[in-house]
Every structure is written in structure tokens, then in C-alpha cells.
Write a protein that holds these residues in place. Structure first.
Motif, PDB file in Angstrom:
ATOM      1  N   ASP A 116       0.689  -1.380  -0.142  1.00 53.68           N
ATOM      2  CA  ASP A 116       0.102  -0.061  -0.183  1.00 53.68           C
ATOM      3  C   ASP A 116       0.881   1.085   0.001  1.00 53.68           C
ATOM      4  OD1 ASP A 116      -2.776   1.068   0.022  1.00 53.68           O
ATOM      5  OD2 ASP A 116      -2.058   2.207   2.070  1.00 53.68           O
ATOM      6  N   ARG A 161       0.839   4.030  -3.191  1.00 52.14           N
ATOM      7  CA  ARG A 161       0.705   5.497  -2.502  1.00 52.14           C
ATOM      8  C   ARG A 161       2.000   6.142  -3.260  1.00 52.14           C
ATOM      9  NH1 ARG A 161      -0.547   3.753   2.691  1.00 52.14           N
ATOM     10  NH2 ARG A 161       1.287   4.842   3.400  1.00 52.14           N
ATOM     11  N   GLU A 193       1.486   9.186  -6.030  1.00 52.93           N
ATOM     12  CA  GLU A 193       2.027  10.836  -5.824  1.00 52.93           C
ATOM     13  C   GLU A 193       2.812  11.102  -6.884  1.00 52.93           C
ATOM     14  OE1 GLU A 193       3.652  10.461  -1.865  1.00 52.93           O
ATOM     15  OE2 GLU A 193       1.521  10.008  -1.116  1.00 52.93           O
ATOM     16  N   LYS A 221      -5.585   1.106  -6.686  1.00 51.67           N
ATOM     17  CA  LYS A 221      -4.332   0.225  -6.155  1.00 51.67           C
ATOM     18  C   LYS A 221      -4.593  -1.307  -6.312  1.00 51.67           C
ATOM     19  CE  LYS A 221      -4.463   2.797  -2.298  1.00 51.67           C
ATOM     20  NZ  LYS A 221      -4.296   3.206  -0.988  1.00 51.67           N
TER      21      LYS A 221
END
Length: 522
Positions: free
Chosen positions: A263, A267, A271, A309
Motif C-alpha cells: 500500500d 501510494r 503521488e 491500487k
């Protein structure tokens, strides 16, 4: 002053409580089974045949001697191509013939289009938001359309050609350096590294060539994922007590650590892609496409970051896992059968001359190489039991009643060895596919390494081009030998258990640069 209770005492109490609950459940189920003996007998004839089962654990005790697909193969030889098992609380039907596979994957495809609960994949896919494990329904259909058009179409797969060829070129240079110094080549490690870099380049626009903390952390997560998928999880078979038992064994904490690691990685990737200063390739990558859909709301699904995701998880883990396993098994079979390797090398080197590396444009000429890949997938499909299915409602299958929520395991490993369809089925002989119409697109039920029907693997083209490209270049650029003192009969074929079955021990060979190839480039 109150005395603090030692930690070990608390752990002991928890373990005692756990076993007390298991023992109580055992007695209750035993009592119920005795009270309902007549009713069970009346239903027995409606279920497919299967081995006797113990209370509570059912047939779990019969699956521990071999890899799961091999254990089920041995049981099916006695109880038939449609076999009923009780795995803890999970009713299971095992399919072990082409005829029954056709019934499940084609005739009754819709009735068996769901997925069972598997604690590892549910956790890692954000509660089944991915394509592979999401329940059958409107969400799955829309997500499948997005993936096939956006990621897995032939045109889209071809658009990532430069990434694949660049990574293969790096692989060949690395092996060449080892060959110059006469060092062993750990093909298991190198296939894993190359495949993961290809997938990461296509999906996330990044790779892990440079040594460092990020690389070691990422590869460590992939390793832990493979281990977790091969680990026994009580919650898969005993939902009411599974969480307690998996907590005591440490399984839940390991799974949580893996999930948090991935995760965090996803992320970071998101980003980076949202950074307005990022240099974006004209083609973009899969993350770019998903984020654009998220921004523009161009799909029927309201794509959240968790949806994105989950899809990223699917592409990374499934793509890396199955492709790596297939490449390692292919090179293992070739090392074990020098005649086949020599024939494959002769084809590659006679057709492709005076080139540094083989490109994807050359692959259509390599008919025998494609037969080698097909034969590898017949004898050692990456997912021997495919991805488990689950019945959506009650239906009849070959005269037997299959109840809702029954897990369906299709043993593609057994089907690929059926002597009814395959001459000398245990023999590695790619020639059997020459001038044969049999392929792996899901219509030939004697050969289904990627499954069939609605839930056939959508990434066949995506994965096969990597396998063929890497394998062609390994055979073109190097001559391969076993380490000193090792004979072909000594090459082990031991397996690691899991949804994807890997070679247990690393495949290490000696490579030498192909002389004529090197001379032609001077």
C-alpha cells in the motif's frame, strides 16, 4: 501492589482458549453429524464421489503429502474426474478431466463464475476490488472491459515493446558478464528481477536496477507475497475460528505487514504520477491511464484510489508471479532435455542472424520455441489449479447436485497429463504441438493453462510475449551447461506450494557466450 501477569501466561491462556473452542466445536459437529446421519445418507448420493472425511477437518488431512495439485491428482485417480471434498467448513468439488472442465468452464460457466473467500487475496486486493478475485457482477464486467481495452489489447501490449526489449537487453548483458568470468547464473533470481522490472516499467513507469533500500524492500515484499500465498490460513477453512488461529500463528501480522508495504509502494507511485513536474512519456503507463479515468470519471465505475491500487496489485503480483514461474520451468525442462534445447537453439540461430538481441518482430518465426513454451505450460502450468471458482447457485453437474457456495478446483495439471488426449503424457516433447491446432486460448479443454470461459486470464498476450522474448534471447545468446558434477537426472523438479507454483530450489546454470553470435558483431 498488584503483580503484573507475564506475557507468556497471557499467550498460554489464549492458546488454551483457542484449543478449548476447537474441541467444543468438534464435539458439537460430531453430535450433529450423528443426529443427522439419516439425512446425510439421503443426500450422499447427490454429491460427487469422494474420500471419507473426518469431523471438523473433513479431508484436509489428505492434502499434506504432496503439492496440492498432486495430492488432488492422486485422489482423483481413485474417486474420478468429478470429486467431492470437505476442506474444513468449505465444500469443494475437484474437476480432473477435459470433459468435466468443459461442463464447468463452458456449459455452466455462469453458475461457476464467482470466487471463493481467500484471506490473503482479500486483504491484498482491498477486499476483492481487483479483476481476478472480485465477485462476478456488474463491477467485474466493467472492470474487465477497462482492463482488456486499456491494458491487454494487442495494440496496447505492442505499445510497451521498447520497455520489454530494453529490460531483456540488460538481462543479456548481465549474464554475459557472468559468462566471461565463468560464474554460475542464478536464473531463478534473474528471471524474477527481469520480469518484475518489465511489469513495473509497464505499470508504474519505474524499475529497480540500482541497488538500494527501495529495491531490497520491493523485492522482499514480492518474496513475502509468494510465501504468504503458499501458507496455510485457518480463516480459509474455519471462518468462525480462523482469525484467532491465524493471529496465534503470526499469519495475520505477516499479511498485514505485506499489505502495508504494498500500500505504501502504491501510494508513492500514485503521488509521483500526480506530481505536475513529472516527465511523462508520450505513451504513458497503466497508472497514468487509471488516474486519468479517476480524474475524468470516464468509466461506469466510480474509480477510487483503492480501486486503482487493487488493479495495480493484480498486474504486479499476477504478472510477475506467473511469468517468472513459467520462464524458470521452461529453462529447467530445457536443461533437463539437452536435445530439445539444442533444437530450439538451432531454430533461433538459423533464423535470426547478425543481431545483438532478438526483437519482438522476430518471434513470429520461432515456431519450435513456441512449442517449447506450450509444452512447458502443459506439464507445469503456472497455476496448476487455475484460480478457484465458486458456485453462485445450485446446479446439476453430470447428474450430481452442486450446492451454492461450493468451491470449484479445476486441476489443469492433471488434465494436461491425461493419457486419453496426450501420448506419453509425462514426456517433455514439444514436437507434439507442431502442426497442431491445440492452443491455450480456452477452447481446447484438454489444455487450459490459463483457464477458460468468462474468467479466463485476460493477460495471456501480456505475459506470453515476455516469456517468448526472454526465452528466445537466452537461447540465442548463450550456450548452457549444468554445473560440474551435475547430471540431467540430478536436476530437481521440487515445487513450492501456492496459487502459483514455483520451482522450490533455484535453477543455477553455467552460460557461455555464443561464439558465432559474438564474432558476427565484431
Amino acid at each position: 501492589m498488584l503483580r503484573q501477569i507475564p506475557t507468556v501466561s497471557v499467550q498460554t491462556m489464549l492458546i488454551f482458549l483457542c484449543f478449548l473452542l476447537v474441541f467444543t466445536s468438534f464435539l458439537l459437529l460430531l453430535l450433529l453429524s450423528r443426529n443427522n446421519k439419516d439425512g446425510a445418507s439421503s443426500r450422499k448420493g447427490l454429491l460427487p464421489p469422494g474420500p471419507p472425511r473426518f469431523p471438523v477437518i473433513g479431508n484436509l488431512h489428505q492434502l499434506g503429502k504432496f503439492s496440492l495439485h498432486r495430492a488432488l491428482h492422486e485422489l482423483s485417480r481413485r474417486y474420478g474426474p468429478l470429486m467431492s471434498l470437505q476442506l474444513g467448513c468449505v465444500s469443494t468439488v475437484v474437476v480432473s478431466s477435459a470433459r468435466m472442465a468443459r461442463e464447468v468452464l463452458k456449459t455452466h460457466d455462469l453458475q461457476f463464475a464467482d470466487r471463493p473467500f481467500l484471506v490473503s487475496v482479500q486483504k491484498l486486493t482491498y477486499n476483492g476490488l481487483d479483476l481476478t478475485f472480485s465477485p462476478y457482477g456488474e463491477y467485474w464486467r466493467e472492470l474487465r472491459k477497462i482492463c482488456i481495452i486499456g491494458f491487454f489489447s494487442i495494440k496496447r501490449v505492442q505499445s510497451f515493446q521498447s520497455i520489454r526489449e530494453d529490460e531483456v537487453s540488460i538481462l543479456i548483458k548481465s549474464i554475459s558478464q557472468l559468462a566471461d568470468s565463468s560464474k554460475l547464473v542464478n536464473l531463478s533470481k534473474m528471471m524474477f528481477s527481469t520480469t518484475s522490472n518489465i511489469i513495473c516499467g509497464i505499470a508504474f513507469g519505474k524499475n529497480f536496477h540500482e541497488e538500494g533500500c527501495e529495491r531490497s524492500t520491493f523485492y522482499g515484499l514480492l518474496d513475502e507475497y509468494q510465501v504468504s500465498m503458499g501458507s496455510f490460513a485457518f480463516a480459509n477453512y474455519f471462518p468462525s475460528l480462523g482469525w484467532i488461529l491465524d493471529t496465534l500463528t503470526g499469519f495475520n501480522s505477516r499479511l498485514e505487514r505485506i499489505f502495508q508495504g504494498f500500500d505504501s509502494f502504491f501510494r508513492q507511485v500514485i503521488e509521483e504520477h500526480l506530481d505536475p513536474k513529472r516527465l511523462k512519456h508520450d505513451r504513458g503507463d497503466i497508472t497514468d491511464l487509471l488516474l486519468q479515468m479517476h480524474k475524468d470519471h470516464t468509466s461506469e465505475i466510480d474509480l477510487t484510489l483503492d480501486h486503482i491500487k487493487a488493479v495495480m496489485t493484480d498486474i504486479l503480483l499476477a504478472g510477475t508471479d506467473t511469468t517468472t514461474a513459467t520462464l524458470v520451468w521452461a529453462m529447467t525442462f530445457l536443461a533437463k532435455h539437452p536435445r530439445v534445447m539444442e533444437k530450439a537453439q538451432e531454430e533461433v540461430r538459423n533464423l535470426i542472424r547478425n543481431k545483438q538481441n532478438i526483437s519482438e518482430y522476430d518471434l513470429h518465426q520461432l515456431h519450435y520455441l513456441k512449442c517449447v513454451v506450450k509444452e512447458t505450460l502443459r506439464l507445469q502450468p503456472a497455476a496448476p489449479l487455475l484460480v478457484p471458482r465458486e458456485s453462485r447457485k445450485q446446479c446439476n453437474l453430470d447428474g450430481y447436485k452442486i450446492h451454492p457456495k461450493t468451491q470449484i478446483l479445476v486441476n489443469a495439471w492433471t488434465i494436461g497429463r491425461d493419457p486419453e488426449f496426450w501420448e506419453n503424457p509425462e514426456e517433455f516433447r514439444p514436437e507434439r504441438f507442431i502442426n497442431s491446432s491445440i492452443d491455450f486460448k480456452g477452447q481446447c479443454f484438454e489444455y487450459i493453462p490459463f483457464g477458460s470461459g468468462r474468467r479466463i486470464c485476460p493477460g495471456i498476450n501480456f505475459g506470453m510475449v515476455i516469456v517468448e522474448l526472454v526465452l528466445a534471447n537466452l537461447l540465442y545468446s548463450f550456450d548452457w551447461e549444468l554445473p560440474p558434477g551435475i547430471k540431467t537426472a540430478d536436476i530437481d523438479m521440487e515445487e513450492l506450494s501456492g496459487l502459483t507454483v514455483h520451482k522450490k530450489n533455484a535453477l543455477c546454470l553455467l552460460a557461455s557466450n555464443y561464439t558465432e553470435h559474438c564474432t558476427s558483431l565484431l
